[in-house]
Each structure stands twice: as C-alpha cells, then as structure tokens.
Design a protein around this motif. Structure first.
Motif, PDB file in Angstrom:
ATOM      1  N   ARG A 180      -0.347  -9.281   0.788  1.00 26.31           N
ATOM      2  CA  ARG A 180       0.349  -9.141   0.525  1.00 26.31           C
ATOM      3  C   ARG A 180       1.601  -8.061   1.135  1.00 26.31           C
ATOM      4  O   ARG A 180       1.791  -7.084   2.053  1.00 26.31           O
ATOM      5  N   PRO A 181       2.112  -9.186   1.980  1.00 22.66           N
ATOM      6  CA  PRO A 181       2.972  -9.275   3.018  1.00 22.66           C
ATOM      7  C   PRO A 181       4.300  -8.260   3.245  1.00 22.66           C
ATOM      8  O   PRO A 181       5.151  -7.901   3.674  1.00 22.66           O
ATOM      9  N   LEU A 182       4.579  -7.496   2.064  1.00 17.96           N
ATOM     10  CA  LEU A 182       6.000  -6.712   2.136  1.00 17.96           C
ATOM     11  C   LEU A 182       5.007  -5.372   1.218  1.00 17.96           C
ATOM     12  O   LEU A 182       6.458  -4.441   0.853  1.00 17.96           O
ATOM     13  N   THR A 183       4.233  -4.878   1.113  1.00 16.77           N
ATOM     14  CA  THR A 183       3.505  -4.087   0.947  1.00 16.77           C
ATOM     15  C   THR A 183       2.467  -3.000   2.030  1.00 16.77           C
ATOM     16  O   THR A 183       1.994  -3.659   3.016  1.00 16.77           O
ATOM     17  N   VAL A 184       3.110  -1.519   2.462  1.00 18.00           N
ATOM     18  CA  VAL A 184       2.674  -0.793   3.085  1.00 18.00           C
ATOM     19  C   VAL A 184       1.535   0.339   2.876  1.00 18.00           C
ATOM     20  O   VAL A 184       2.466   0.441   1.247  1.00 18.00           O
ATOM     21  N   VAL A 185       1.248   0.637   2.848  1.00 20.26           N
ATOM     22  CA  VAL A 185       0.336   2.223   1.870  1.00 20.26           C
ATOM     23  C   VAL A 185      -0.286   3.102   2.644  1.00 20.26           C
ATOM     24  O   VAL A 185      -0.840   3.284   4.480  1.00 20.26           O
ATOM     25  N   GLY A 186       0.219   4.663   2.421  1.00 24.47           N
ATOM     26  CA  GLY A 186      -0.106   6.017   3.488  1.00 24.47           C
ATOM     27  C   GLY A 186      -0.792   6.923   2.276  1.00 24.47           C
ATOM     28  O   GLY A 186      -0.463   6.677   1.593  1.00 24.47           O
ATOM     29  N   THR A 187      -2.109   6.962   3.300  1.00 24.36           N
ATOM     30  CA  THR A 187      -3.419   7.855   1.794  1.00 24.36           C
ATOM     31  C   THR A 187      -3.493   8.838   2.878  1.00 24.36           C
ATOM     32  O   THR A 187      -3.576   8.819   3.827  1.00 24.36           O
ATOM     33  N   ILE A 188      -4.419  10.138   1.979  1.00 26.06           N
ATOM     34  CA  ILE A 188      -5.527  10.844   2.694  1.00 26.06           C
ATOM     35  C   ILE A 188      -6.656  11.354   1.455  1.00 26.06           C
ATOM     36  O   ILE A 188      -6.708  10.371   0.072  1.00 26.06           O
ATOM     37  N   GLY A 192      -2.475   9.072  -1.702  1.00 22.80           N
ATOM     38  CA  GLY A 192      -1.514   7.940  -1.754  1.00 22.80           C
ATOM     39  C   GLY A 192      -0.016   7.205  -1.844  1.00 22.80           C
ATOM     40  O   GLY A 192      -0.430   7.322  -3.363  1.00 22.80           O
ATOM     41  N   LYS A 193       0.355   6.474  -1.717  1.00 22.14           N
ATOM     42  CA  LYS A 193       1.747   6.430  -2.136  1.00 22.14           C
ATOM     43  C   LYS A 193       2.515   4.666  -1.946  1.00 22.14           C
ATOM     44  O   LYS A 193       2.267   4.107  -0.119  1.00 22.14           O
ATOM     45  N   GLU A 194       2.198   3.777  -2.436  1.00 20.40           N
ATOM     46  CA  GLU A 194       2.542   2.307  -1.284  1.00 20.40           C
ATOM     47  C   GLU A 194       4.163   2.134  -1.196  1.00 20.40           C
ATOM     48  O   GLU A 194       4.916   3.015  -2.390  1.00 20.40           O
ATOM     49  N   LEU A 195       4.439   1.460  -0.627  1.00 16.32           N
ATOM     50  CA  LEU A 195       5.857   1.254  -0.282  1.00 16.32           C
ATOM     51  C   LEU A 195       6.377  -0.055  -0.353  1.00 16.32           C
ATOM     52  O   LEU A 195       5.580  -0.911   0.683  1.00 16.32           O
ATOM     53  N   THR A 196       7.112  -0.688  -0.787  1.00 16.23           N
ATOM     54  CA  THR A 196       7.424  -2.295  -1.178  1.00 16.23           C
ATOM     55  C   THR A 196       9.010  -2.243  -0.145  1.00 16.23           C
ATOM     56  O   THR A 196       9.687  -1.831  -0.151  1.00 16.23           O
ATOM     57  N   LEU A 197       8.249  -3.029   1.254  1.00 17.73           N
ATOM     58  CA  LEU A 197       9.294  -3.843   1.802  1.00 17.73           C
ATOM     59  C   LEU A 197      10.594  -4.325   0.892  1.00 17.73           C
ATOM     60  O   LEU A 197      10.112  -5.318   0.738  1.00 17.73           O
ATOM     61  N   PRO A 198      10.936  -4.553   2.447  1.00 11.98           N
ATOM     62  CA  PRO A 198      12.773  -5.679   2.146  1.00 11.98           C
ATOM     63  C   PRO A 198      12.326  -6.930   2.018  1.00 11.98           C
ATOM     64  O   PRO A 198      11.754  -7.372   2.747  1.00 11.98           O
ATOM     65  N   GLU A 199      12.424  -8.067   1.279  1.00 14.21           N
ATOM     66  CA  GLU A 199      12.302  -9.641   1.610  1.00 14.21           C
ATOM     67  C   GLU A 199      12.483 -10.267   2.557  1.00 14.21           C
ATOM     68  O   GLU A 199      14.038  -9.547   2.629  1.00 14.21           O
ATOM     69  N   GLY A 200      11.956 -10.546   3.404  1.00 16.12           N
ATOM     70  CA  GLY A 200      12.355 -11.038   4.458  1.00 16.12           C
ATOM     71  C   GLY A 200      12.076 -10.013   5.554  1.00 16.12           C
ATOM     72  O   GLY A 200      12.598 -10.484   6.793  1.00 16.12           O
ATOM     73  N   GLY A 232       9.240  -8.011   6.360  1.00 18.09           N
ATOM     74  CA  GLY A 232       7.695  -7.767   5.550  1.00 18.09           C
ATOM     75  C   GLY A 232       7.197  -6.668   7.085  1.00 18.09           C
ATOM     76  O   GLY A 232       7.638  -6.713   8.025  1.00 18.09           O
ATOM     77  N   ILE A 233       5.745  -6.393   6.663  1.00 20.17           N
ATOM     78  CA  ILE A 233       4.689  -6.242   7.562  1.00 20.17           C
ATOM     79  C   ILE A 233       4.759  -7.063   8.691  1.00 20.17           C
ATOM     80  O   ILE A 233       4.335  -6.279   9.671  1.00 20.17           O
ATOM     81  N   ASN A 234       4.855  -7.946   8.714  1.00 14.61           N
ATOM     82  CA  ASN A 234       4.750  -8.780  10.118  1.00 14.61           C
ATOM     83  C   ASN A 234       5.927  -9.370  11.022  1.00 14.61           C
ATOM     84  O   ASN A 234       6.143  -9.438  12.029  1.00 14.61           O
TER      85      ASN A 234
END
Length: 261
Positions: free
Chosen positions: A143-151, A164-172, A174-176
């Motif tokens: 899922r290259p457009l998604t990160v998550v922070g959690t406890i 926790g909550k996920e965050l969707t990054l902008p197209e183009g 992403g996580i890379n």
C-alpha cells in the motif's frame, strides 16, 4: 509555537554505524532474559533473520540503509529465506516525552514492513503491552500511499488493544519518497505528523495488569522512558508474505533521527 531543543541525534555522517548510539537485535525469535526462545517470527510470523552484517545495515551518502535480502540464513532456532536488520537505542538512549523526528524513505513491495517505533526502556508495568508500545510510523509495502501511527496498551494478550490512524499520502509522493515523520509526546498526549502536518492526536489509553486489580493510574503506560527502534521486516501478519511481484533487495533509508525536548 512550541520551541523544541535538540538533545540527541544521528545524522549518519560517518562511514560506519555508530555503536555508541545503536545496537542490533539478531535472529528471528523473541527470547526471554535467559536467551530461551519464546516465539518465532518476532511474535508476528515474520520471515527474516536479523543480522549485524554490513550487507543488511550500513551507511552510504550520509544515510542509514537497512537492506532486506532474499538469501538463506540461520540462527540457533532454525533457517530462514531472508535477512534484514533491526537497530535500537536500548541501553544507550531513552527518553520520556519530547519530539522524535525521522526523515526516511520507505520501501515498496508485497510483504515488506518497515517500522520506526519505540518500546519501554524498562517494563515498569509488566511485559508487552502492559508497559506500552509507540509506533511512530509503519507502512504496508503493498500500500505505497499509506502510513500509520499506533499505540499498543491495555491488558495481557489476548485482551490487549491498540489505537491508531492511517494517513493517505498524495499520488506520486508515496512512502518511497522522502518524508519527515514525527511524534510529539507530552504528558497525556501523543501527536503524529508527516512533513509538519498533524494528522492524529491521542489522549486515551490505559494499563491493566490483571482483571482483579484497578488500572494503573493514567497516563500509564506512556509516562516512562522509551527507546527508538528502526527495522525492516519481511512477511508476517502486517502485510502478509512476499509474492512473485516482490523485488529484492529492499532498502529502508534514513537521513536522520533527531530527538528534542
């Protein structure tokens, strides 16, 4: 705006990993204090064997590279198809409250699981998750457009919980791509940021050692010192196992780690 003061950092400027700041977890198993095997796959069915090899963790161009490879490896419990690395500041640096900021580029591919996270320096309230876990950022390689922070917190497994909550990054972007991931931790409040943008605040959690006792007083367990962990897992519960589309080697790149108070 809050003013933060830098108290610890690694800019990865040297030629080798600074062993005054980082140590390695080795192998594939969770072990107890006597070195006895507790659970394979680091408790998550992970497939990699962590090593301290310079093939799996090294400095290049002022960046830390954690590299997962498809290759045979062994520890005293068995053999594995992948190698990778897990670095931690346990016993070397820990902190209660502050701003934890990491600039990183995360890998993409099914079954690839990079993580920047924190664990308690001392299990004051008991073993996981009674003393807590803070995940600054994790990502699913598939899922290259998604990160998550959690406890993680609560009661003994299987009654443990996490929020926790996920965050969707902008197209183009992403996580890379390079992003700055940050956690601001104050008494009774945790805030997660990506590139300076707040996307999650948490203020509710608890630690309960057994059904027969009251909860430990809030804000436990997130009122103790935690250390920092950087690792790149292969396979496991989070993103499943690699498939024929997953390329190797995979690289998790870190430009810096900075801690403020």
């Amino acid at each position: 705006m809050k003013k933060w003061t830098l108290v610890w950092s690694d800019e990865f400027e040297g030629n080798t990993i600074d062993l005054s700041k980082w140590k390695y977890d080795i192998g594939n198993w969770l072990v107890d204090q006597d070195g006895n095997g507790v659970k394979a796959g680091w408790g998550n069915s992970e497939k990699q064997c962590y090593t301290n090899s310079p093939d799996n963790a090294y400095i290049k161009d002022s960046k830390l590279i954690i590299q997962a490879k498809k290759e045979q490896a062994e520890d005293r419990f068995g053999s594995y198809e992948y190698t990778s690395a897990k670095l931690k500041t346990q016993g070397l640096f820990s902190k209660k409250y502050g701003r934890f900021e990491i600039k990183a580029r995360l890998p993409v591919g099914k079954g690839i699981w990079p993580a920047i996270w924190m664990m308690p320096e001392d299990n004051v309230y008991g073993k996981w998750p009674l003393s807590g876990e803070i995940d600054i950022v994790e990502s699913w390689g598939s899922r290259p457009l998604t990160v998550v922070g959690t406890i993680h917190y609560g009661e003994r497994p299987p009654n443990n919980t996490h929020t926790g909550k996920e965050l969707t990054l902008p197209e183009g972007n992403g996580i890379n791509a390079w992003h700055v991931y940050a956690l601001e931790w104050e008494q009774g409040e945790l805030r997660w940021y990506v590139d300076g943008e707040l996307y999650q605040t948490q203020t509710e959690w608890y630690s309960k050692q057994s059904e027969s006792v009251e909860n430990v007083p809030y804000p436990a367990p997130f009122d103790q010192e935690f250390h920092i962990i950087l690792n790149l897992a292969v396979g496991g519960h989070f993103d499943g196992d690699p498939d024929e589309t997953t390329a190797f080697p995979q690289q998790f790149e870190v430009d810096y780690v900075r801690v403020y108070e």
